[in-house]
Design a protein around this motif. Structure first.
Motif, PDB file in Angstrom:
ATOM      1  N   ARG A   1       0.823  -1.213   0.000  1.00 36.65           N
ATOM      2  CA  ARG A   1       0.000   0.000   0.000  1.00 36.65           C
ATOM      3  C   ARG A   1       0.865   1.275   0.000  1.00 36.65           C
ATOM      4  NH1 ARG A   1      -5.251   0.382   0.247  1.00 36.65           N
ATOM      5  NH2 ARG A   1      -6.536  -1.364   0.919  1.00 36.65           N
ATOM      6  N   ASN A   2       1.929   1.251   0.755  1.00 40.64           N
ATOM      7  CA  ASN A   2       2.754   2.466   0.834  1.00 40.64           C
ATOM      8  C   ASN A   2       3.313   2.868  -0.536  1.00 40.64           C
ATOM      9  OD1 ASN A   2       2.219   2.734   3.499  1.00 40.64           O
ATOM     10  ND2 ASN A   2       4.140   1.833   4.219  1.00 40.64           N
ATOM     11  N   PRO A   3       3.957   1.916  -1.293  1.00 40.36           N
ATOM     12  CA  PRO A   3       4.416   2.294  -2.644  1.00 40.36           C
ATOM     13  C   PRO A   3       3.263   2.700  -3.542  1.00 40.36           C
ATOM     14  CG  PRO A   3       5.490   0.284  -1.915  1.00 40.36           C
ATOM     15  CD  PRO A   3       4.406   0.583  -0.920  1.00 40.36           C
ATOM     16  N   LEU A   4       2.077   2.014  -3.386  1.00 38.86           N
ATOM     17  CA  LEU A   4       0.926   2.331  -4.235  1.00 38.86           C
ATOM     18  C   LEU A   4       0.432   3.749  -3.948  1.00 38.86           C
ATOM     19  CD1 LEU A   4      -1.117   1.362  -6.330  1.00 38.86           C
ATOM     20  CD2 LEU A   4      -2.483   0.410  -4.444  1.00 38.86           C
ATOM     21  N   ASN A   5       0.389   4.114  -2.674  1.00 40.18           N
ATOM     22  CA  ASN A   5      -0.048   5.459  -2.313  1.00 40.18           C
ATOM     23  C   ASN A   5       0.935   6.515  -2.853  1.00 40.18           C
ATOM     24  OD1 ASN A   5      -2.287   4.484  -0.974  1.00 40.18           O
ATOM     25  ND2 ASN A   5      -1.283   4.430   1.038  1.00 40.18           N
ATOM     26  N   ALA A   6       2.237   6.167  -2.778  1.00 40.12           N
ATOM     27  CA  ALA A   6       3.264   7.119  -3.289  1.00 40.12           C
ATOM     28  C   ALA A   6       3.126   7.306  -4.786  1.00 40.12           C
ATOM     29  CB  ALA A   6       4.653   6.597  -2.937  1.00 40.12           C
ATOM     30  N   ALA A   7       2.839   6.184  -5.498  1.00 42.42           N
ATOM     31  CA  ALA A   7       2.688   6.278  -6.958  1.00 42.42           C
ATOM     32  C   ALA A   7       1.474   7.114  -7.316  1.00 42.42           C
ATOM     33  CB  ALA A   7       2.568   4.879  -7.558  1.00 42.42           C
ATOM     34  N   GLN A   8       0.364   6.948  -6.571  1.00 39.96           N
ATOM     35  CA  GLN A   8      -0.838   7.729  -6.854  1.00 39.96           C
ATOM     36  C   GLN A   8      -0.587   9.230  -6.598  1.00 39.96           C
ATOM     37  OE1 GLN A   8      -3.573   5.653  -4.333  1.00 39.96           O
ATOM     38  NE2 GLN A   8      -4.432   4.415  -6.040  1.00 39.96           N
ATOM     39  N   SER A   9       0.196   9.522  -5.565  1.00 39.94           N
ATOM     40  CA  SER A   9       0.524  10.921  -5.273  1.00 39.94           C
ATOM     41  C   SER A   9       1.363  11.511  -6.401  1.00 39.94           C
ATOM     42  CB  SER A   9       1.270  11.021  -3.944  1.00 39.94           C
ATOM     43  OG  SER A   9       0.440  10.561  -2.885  1.00 39.94           O
ATOM     44  N   ARG A  10       2.373  10.770  -6.838  1.00 38.51           N
ATOM     45  CA  ARG A  10       3.216  11.249  -7.935  1.00 38.51           C
ATOM     46  C   ARG A  10       2.401  11.464  -9.202  1.00 38.51           C
ATOM     47  NH1 ARG A  10       8.243  13.238  -6.551  1.00 38.51           N
ATOM     48  NH2 ARG A  10       9.056  11.993  -4.785  1.00 38.51           N
ATOM     49  N   LEU A  11       1.395  10.565  -9.432  1.00 38.22           N
ATOM     50  CA  LEU A  11       0.557  10.687 -10.623  1.00 38.22           C
ATOM     51  C   LEU A  11      -0.208  11.995 -10.591  1.00 38.22           C
ATOM     52  CD1 LEU A  11      -0.640   9.525 -13.219  1.00 38.22           C
ATOM     53  CD2 LEU A  11      -2.360   8.351 -11.798  1.00 38.22           C
ATOM     54  N   GLU A  12      -0.706  12.402  -9.449  1.00 39.29           N
ATOM     55  CA  GLU A  12      -1.445  13.655  -9.334  1.00 39.29           C
ATOM     56  C   GLU A  12      -0.532  14.851  -9.616  1.00 39.29           C
ATOM     57  OE1 GLU A  12      -4.633  14.284  -8.952  1.00 39.29           O
ATOM     58  OE2 GLU A  12      -5.016  12.107  -9.035  1.00 39.29           O
ATOM     59  N   LEU A  13       0.729  14.771  -9.109  1.00 38.73           N
ATOM     60  CA  LEU A  13       1.673  15.865  -9.362  1.00 38.73           C
ATOM     61  C   LEU A  13       2.005  15.958 -10.846  1.00 38.73           C
ATOM     62  CD1 LEU A  13       4.116  15.378  -6.333  1.00 38.73           C
ATOM     63  CD2 LEU A  13       2.410  17.207  -6.641  1.00 38.73           C
ATOM     64  N   GLU A  14       2.155  14.773 -11.478  1.00 38.21           N
ATOM     65  CA  GLU A  14       2.507  14.768 -12.902  1.00 38.21           C
ATOM     66  C   GLU A  14       1.370  15.336 -13.743  1.00 38.21           C
ATOM     67  OE1 GLU A  14       4.812  14.417 -16.189  1.00 38.21           O
ATOM     68  OE2 GLU A  14       5.386  14.188 -14.061  1.00 38.21           O
ATOM     69  N   ARG A  15       0.132  15.119 -13.350  1.00 38.46           N
ATOM     70  CA  ARG A  15      -1.009  15.634 -14.089  1.00 38.46           C
ATOM     71  C   ARG A  15      -1.037  17.164 -14.050  1.00 38.46           C
ATOM     72  NH1 ARG A  15      -6.202  11.760 -12.774  1.00 38.46           N
ATOM     73  NH2 ARG A  15      -5.936  10.382 -14.572  1.00 38.46           N
ATOM     74  N   GLN A  16      -0.565  17.670 -12.940  1.00 37.63           N
ATOM     75  CA  GLN A  16      -0.529  19.133 -12.840  1.00 37.63           C
ATOM     76  C   GLN A  16       0.516  19.736 -13.796  1.00 37.63           C
ATOM     77  OE1 GLN A  16       0.138  20.110  -8.725  1.00 37.63           O
ATOM     78  NE2 GLN A  16      -1.772  19.048  -8.035  1.00 37.63           N
TER      79      GLN A  16
ATOM     80  N   SER B   1       1.599  18.002 -16.716  1.00 36.13           N
ATOM     81  CA  SER B   1       1.498  17.482 -18.078  1.00 36.13           C
ATOM     82  C   SER B   1       0.114  16.883 -18.278  1.00 36.13           C
ATOM     83  CB  SER B   1       2.572  16.422 -18.322  1.00 36.13           C
ATOM     84  OG  SER B   1       2.350  15.789 -19.574  1.00 36.13           O
ATOM     85  N   ASP B   2      -0.344  16.878 -19.532  1.00 34.43           N
ATOM     86  CA  ASP B   2      -1.613  16.236 -19.853  1.00 34.43           C
ATOM     87  C   ASP B   2      -1.410  15.093 -20.835  1.00 34.43           C
ATOM     88  OD1 ASP B   2      -0.871  17.630 -22.014  1.00 34.43           O
ATOM     89  OD2 ASP B   2      -2.799  18.646 -22.320  1.00 34.43           O
ATOM     90  N   SER B   3      -0.316  14.345 -20.625  1.00 28.21           N
ATOM     91  CA  SER B   3       0.036  13.222 -21.506  1.00 28.21           C
ATOM     92  C   SER B   3      -1.058  12.150 -21.432  1.00 28.21           C
ATOM     93  CB  SER B   3       1.377  12.618 -21.087  1.00 28.21           C
ATOM     94  OG  SER B   3       1.611  11.425 -21.827  1.00 28.21           O
ATOM     95  N   GLU B   4      -1.332  11.592 -22.624  1.00 29.41           N
ATOM     96  CA  GLU B   4      -2.346  10.544 -22.682  1.00 29.41           C
ATOM     97  C   GLU B   4      -1.930   9.286 -21.920  1.00 29.41           C
ATOM     98  OE1 GLU B   4      -0.883   8.690 -26.948  1.00 29.41           O
ATOM     99  OE2 GLU B   4      -2.790   9.762 -26.825  1.00 29.41           O
TER     100      GLU B   4
END
Length: 711
Positions: free
Chosen positions: A521-536, A538-541
């Motif tokens: 869960r900890n790595p999964l939560n970190a990946a989801q957080s990074r994904l939100e930052l990346e969306r801010q 970039s809008d890559s498909e």
């Protein structure tokens, strides 16, 4: 042989020894005895020939002595008539006692019956001849002197003027001591009035012979019963008195009392008793026979015992019975009889032969004990014993002391303890099988305190040395004043091993769940957080694809946690109404245009959180495979409930696979949903199967579910 007067005697009866007996005791060359067996033949003989005397058996094949006497009295009033009476033929006496021309001899009570008959014949004949003849006077004197019966002559004042020699045998005193004394000297006081009445009657009626049975007290003090016959001979100057003949009938009276006691005992006996002749014709039945067979006495007497034949026994069975009793032996056995109403019953029967005075078998007595209920009880008991013997658990009875001894064991206990036989266990004390002596003490303490004990868990040691886990259920019982421990022993070694293995696996699942929770869960939560930052930034498909994969990973983690959690056995349950629970679960699932139909009002005992997971997973499965407009129905089964839809259904060949880990037909599915459903069902102790729905879709049936009121 001495010369004597001519005697012509007709004997009517069946005693072949009587004719030579008369010849032996009368000792006259001029004696002529004719014999006939029936009354009809005798009357024909009397019509054709003259006789000086008739001797007749009391009972005849075609009548009795009374009919013969009646005819002779009409044809020859002075013809002497002597009747031979047996112990069981005394009914004729009532009609003969008042007949002055008839005499009788009690042949069974007389030790020398033929001598007595000879005496009576001579007396009777002599009375028919002139008393002036000296030879007849001498004969009469000799007969009286040699008679076995005490004979007295008593005058009108009741004084004894003559007593013969037989007086001493009966009264234990010399005849001379009786002469001159009152005739009542030896009569028991209770019978004195009866004797006075007899004497007055015979004095008032010279033609009558008066007879009665009285009690006398001889000189030796032993009370005796005598038959007293009084005949008025006052008009005979040679006698000038009342002739009193006293016959000792003590033995006959004793036999009569015995027969009466025997008859009363038989009449009141609880066993069915009947008596037959040697041909098997029933002569007597007691009330118990009537009650047990349903045949009244009037129907049974004269019949053969085969009226009770049930047809259960072969002819050889009855042939063996008859061979036994006809040989003089007692037969004992078990017989299945049939009552008058056709109902069958079982008796223990004893048949014994009855012999007459000569040792000849003339009757049989049968005693039947109804054992129908006992046999039924024995059969039930045998069935119970068979059940106990074949139970898959050990059954035992032991004594209650500290060491304890086996009293009874079944075969399963022998097998559990690795013994060779029951006797091997019965030779050993109970405490030797306890791995820990303290367990034996604790078991006894609890049993003594409560009187019973249920599933007491303990470790035992078999005769081969193997340690086994067992549970003991026992109760203290008392029987015939002794106390025992009756119980059941169940070998739970395999179950305990499975439980320990399950506990070990549960611990592993807990560890796995911990790893999933923390390390994934900890790595999964970190990946989801990074994904939100990346969306801010970039809008890559490609970011949408990453988000979908992260969601899929989160679902996998949730399913794995559910498997770990739901694999455990349900311990805490609570009553839940299915209908509102289903409605609540429906609200937590994305249902789109799907429709839910709830058709149950059942309450069940469940782990609420797990049962919610079950319904949610089944709803999601139906929507995923049946479409967002599918109709789902929840209904009641006799021992559970079902969830069905009207979607495409599940092919029969795939129904066994749908509960496997990872099985799915949806590219986006995890393959754990139905597996989790099965785990929840199993944890509750239920069963689940897949079949066709009412409208062609898939139907999941959960059975083995306890209703709340049965829980």
């Amino acid at each position: 042989m001495t010369e004597g007067p001519s005697f012509s005697v007709l004997y009517v009866g069946s005693d072949d020894r009587l004719v030579p007996g008369l010849a032996e005791h009368i000792k006259s060359e001029s004696l002529d005895v004719a014999a006939e067996r029936t009354a009809a033949d005798a009357l024909d003989r009397l019509s054709a020939e003259p006789f000086d005397c008739v001797v007749c058996d009391a009972e005849l094949p075609d009548g009795d002595a009374r009919s013969v006497r009646q005819t002779t009295r009409e044809r020859a009033p002075r013809l002497p008539f002597v009747v031979l009476v047996g112990d069981d033929e005394t009914t004729v006496l009532a009609d003969l006692r008042d007949d002055s021309g008839a005499e009788y001899v009690l042949v069974d009570a007389d030790p020398e019956p033929y001598a007595t008959v000879a005496k009576r014949v001579r007396e009777a004949v002599e009375r028919g001849h002139s008393r002036g003849r000296s030879d007849q006077d001498e004969l009469a004197s000799a007969l009286v002197g040699a008679a076995t019966e005490a004979t007295w002559v008593v005058d009108e004042s009741r004084t004894v003027t003559f007593a013969n020699a037989a007086t001493e045998r009966l009264f234990g005193c010399a005849p001379s001591t009786v002469v001159g004394d009152d005739a009542l000297r030896a009569v028991e006081p209770v019978d004195s009035d009866s004797v006075r009445d007899m004497f007055e009657t015979v004095l008032a009626n010279p033609a009558r012979t008066v007879t009665s049975e009285i009690r006398v007290r001889p000189e030796n003090g032993d009370r005796r019963w005598v038959e007293c016959r009084c005949r008025n001979q006052l008009q005979d100057p040679a006698i000038d008195g009342v002739v009193v003949t006293l016959t000792d009938v003590t033995d006959r009276k004793r036999k009569e009392r015995q027969r009466r006691r025997f008859r009363r005992a038989v009449e009141q006996a609880g066993h069915a008793i009947y008596i037959t002749d040697t041909d098997g014709t029933i002569e007597y039945v007691n009330p118990a026979f009537e009650e047990s067979t349903g045949y009244p006495r009037t129907e049974a007497v004269g019949e053969n015992p085969n009226i009770l034949n049930s047809g259960e026994h072969k002819p050889e069975f009855y042939a063996g019975l008859w061979n036994t009793i006809l040989s003089g032996d007692v037969w004992k056995g078990e017989v299945i009889n049939e009552r008058r109403d056709g109902q069958r019953y079982v008796v223990e029967q004893t048949i014994a032969p009855i012999e007459d005075e000569t040792g000849t078998i003339d009757r049989f007595v049968a005693i039947n004990t109804d054992v129908t209920q006992r046999k039924a009880y024995e059969r039930r008991l045998q069935r119970y014993e068979n059940i106990i013997e074949n139970l898959p658990v050990g059954v035992y009875r032991t004594t209650p002391e500290a060491g304890g001894e086996f009293v009874e064991v079944n075969s399963s206990l022998v097998s559990i303890y690795d013994a060779y036989s029951k006797s091997e266990l019965l030779d050993r004390s109970v405490d030797t099988f306890y791995a820990d002596a303290d367990d034996r003490a604790e078991f006894r303490a609890q049993l003594q305190e409560h009187g019973r004990i249920t599933e007491f868990e303990v470790e035992h040691r078999t005769l081969s040395g193997e340690r086994i886990d067992v549970t003991l259920t026992a109760i203290l019982t008392e029987e015939d004043g002794a106390t025992y421990i009756d119980g059941i022993l169940q070998d739970v070694t395999d179950r305990r091993q499975r439980e320990r293995e399950l506990e070990r696996k549960n611990e592993q699942l807990e560890q796995f769940a911990s790893i999933v929770t923390h390390d994934l869960r900890n790595p999964l939560n970190a990946a989801q957080s990074r994904l939100e930052l990346e969306r801010q930034a970039s809008d890559s498909e490609h970011l949408a694809v990453v988000e979908d994969q992260l969601v899929r990973m989160e679902e996998l983690v949730e399913d794995v946690l559910a498997i770990a959690r739901h694999g455990k056995q349900v311990e805490d349950r609570e009553p839940v109404d299915i209908a509102p629970l289903v409605e609540s679960c429906w609200q937590t699932v994305e249902t789109g245009d799907a429709e839910l139909v709830v058709d149950t009002d059942r309450t069940i005992s469940v782990d609420t959180s797990r049962i919610q997971q079950l319904f949610e997973n089944l709803f999601r499965n139906a929507i995923e495979h049946g479409g967002r407009d599918v109709t789902i129905r929840v209904g009641t089964l006799s021992d559970g409930f079902y969830v069905e839809d009207d979607g495409p259904g599940i092919p029969a060949e795939e129904r066994e696979d749908v509960f496997e880990h990872g099985y799915t037909t949806d590219d986006d599915g995890t393959g754990f949903g139905l597996n989790i459903v099965e785990e929840i069902v199993t944890a509750h102790g239920w069963e689940i199967r897949v079949t066709d729905g009412t409208d062609g879709g898939a139907r999941f049936e959960i059975t083995g579910v306890e209703r709340r009121e049965q829980a």
